[in-house]
Design a protein around this motif. Structure first.
Motif, PDB file in Angstrom:
ATOM      1  N   ALA A  19     -25.686   3.359  25.114  1.00 34.76           N
ATOM      2  CA  ALA A  19     -24.420   3.585  25.812  1.00 34.76           C
ATOM      3  C   ALA A  19     -24.579   4.861  26.620  1.00 34.76           C
ATOM      4  O   ALA A  19     -24.794   5.925  26.049  1.00 34.76           O
ATOM      5  CB  ALA A  19     -23.306   3.737  24.787  1.00 34.76           C
TER       6      ALA A  19
ATOM      7  N   SER B 145     -22.834   0.253  23.119  1.00 38.24           N
ATOM      8  CA  SER B 145     -23.957  -0.670  23.316  1.00 38.24           C
ATOM      9  C   SER B 145     -23.913  -1.757  22.246  1.00 38.24           C
ATOM     10  O   SER B 145     -23.269  -1.582  21.195  1.00 38.24           O
ATOM     11  CB  SER B 145     -25.284   0.084  23.224  1.00 38.24           C
TER      12      SER B 145
ATOM     13  N   SER C 144     -18.592   4.536  26.731  1.00 41.55           N
ATOM     14  CA  SER C 144     -19.236   3.223  26.662  1.00 41.55           C
ATOM     15  C   SER C 144     -19.786   2.949  25.267  1.00 41.55           C
ATOM     16  O   SER C 144     -19.802   3.826  24.399  1.00 41.55           O
ATOM     17  CB  SER C 144     -20.323   3.115  27.733  1.00 41.55           C
TER      18      SER C 144
END
Ligand code: BTN
Length: 246
Positions: free
Chosen positions: A147, A154, A152
């Protein structure tokens, strides 16, 4: 439609490569994959960060409808990406590692994929015309391993390990399925499916662009993919271009 798969270990941007292919006059429906992008682009020309092991791909497909309907493809690819991520996370859920990831996979209008409140990936739709044929480029960036920012997430953070080459095949297969559904049943069907996974549907959101924004309740999307907002005045406002800030 059969797609030619083209793989690079390193490239500036898979969307740029798709444009070069079209400009060469030798384009065929293709999928371009790169393991490293040195100049990855996001929407609004933002830099798309490179994280080692993440997915960087572009689907190059001839425009088979009116250009005004091409943006519907971002909902089609969104559903395909959703399905693949859901399948991968479900495998983890069934072995009991984490049982609420799959409920939190969401499609954020107009073309992001989220897990919880974090961005897993994004889609950049572009078009290019060469000698009377328009091509649509659907760029997909998905955080598989890393990420890139604190906003964000992952797939690895969710316990899923998958290589770009493997998820690429899954996405192409699912894209073909939803694209066919779109041709046979139209956007209204895609829209219904998309709304089942919409991020913040029914909630207050703020949408706009770099210059202005508007707040309202995210009620639905209309027959063109525009976001329908219910304003505090009681009126509705259809937002066709922009992004959702929260
Ligand atoms: C966004 O969320 O702003 C869209 C991001 C799209 C990134 C992908 S990575 C593969 C393709 N090549 C690019 O340069 N961009 C897209």
């Amino acid at each position: 439609m059969k797609y030619k798969i083209i793989k690079f270990s390193i490239i500036d941007s898979t969307n740029n490569e798709a444009k070069r292919i079209v400009s060469s006059g030798k384009a065929v429906p293709s999928v371009i994959l790169a393991h490293i992008q040195t100049a990855g682009r996001g929407r609004y020309n933002r830099k798309w960060e490179h994280g080692q092991g993440n997915l960087y791909m572009s689907v190059l497909t001839p425009l088979e409808c009116h250009l005004s309907k091409a943006s519907e493809l971002s909902f089609v690819i969104g559903l395909a990406t959703y399905e693949v991520v859901d399948t991968l996370c479900n495998k983890i859920d069934t072995i009991g590692a984490n049982d609420n990831i799959t409920n939190n996979i969401k499609l954020k209008w107009p073309n992001d994929i989220f897990i919880g409140n974090h961005k897993l990936g994004g889609i950049l739709l572009e078009s290019i015309t060469h000698t009377n044929q328009t091509w649509i480029i659907i760029g997909i960036g998905l955080n598989l391993q890393k990420a890139p920012t604190k906003y964000s997430v992952s797939l690895k953070d969710c316990g899923v390990t998958i290589k770009p080459d493997d998820i690429l095949n899954m996405i192409i297969e699912s894209f073909q399925k939803y694209k066919q559904m779109w041709s046979l049943r139209g956007f209204s069907h895609i829209r219904t499916l998309w709304l089942q996974h919409a991020y913040k549907l029914g909630n207050q959101v703020n949408v706009g662009d770099m210059n202005s924004s508007i707040t309202g309740i995210f009620e639905s999307i209309d027959e063109t993919g525009a976001m329908i907002l219910r304003l505090s005045s009681g009126e509705t406002y259809n937002m066709s271009i922009g992004e959702m800030f929260f």
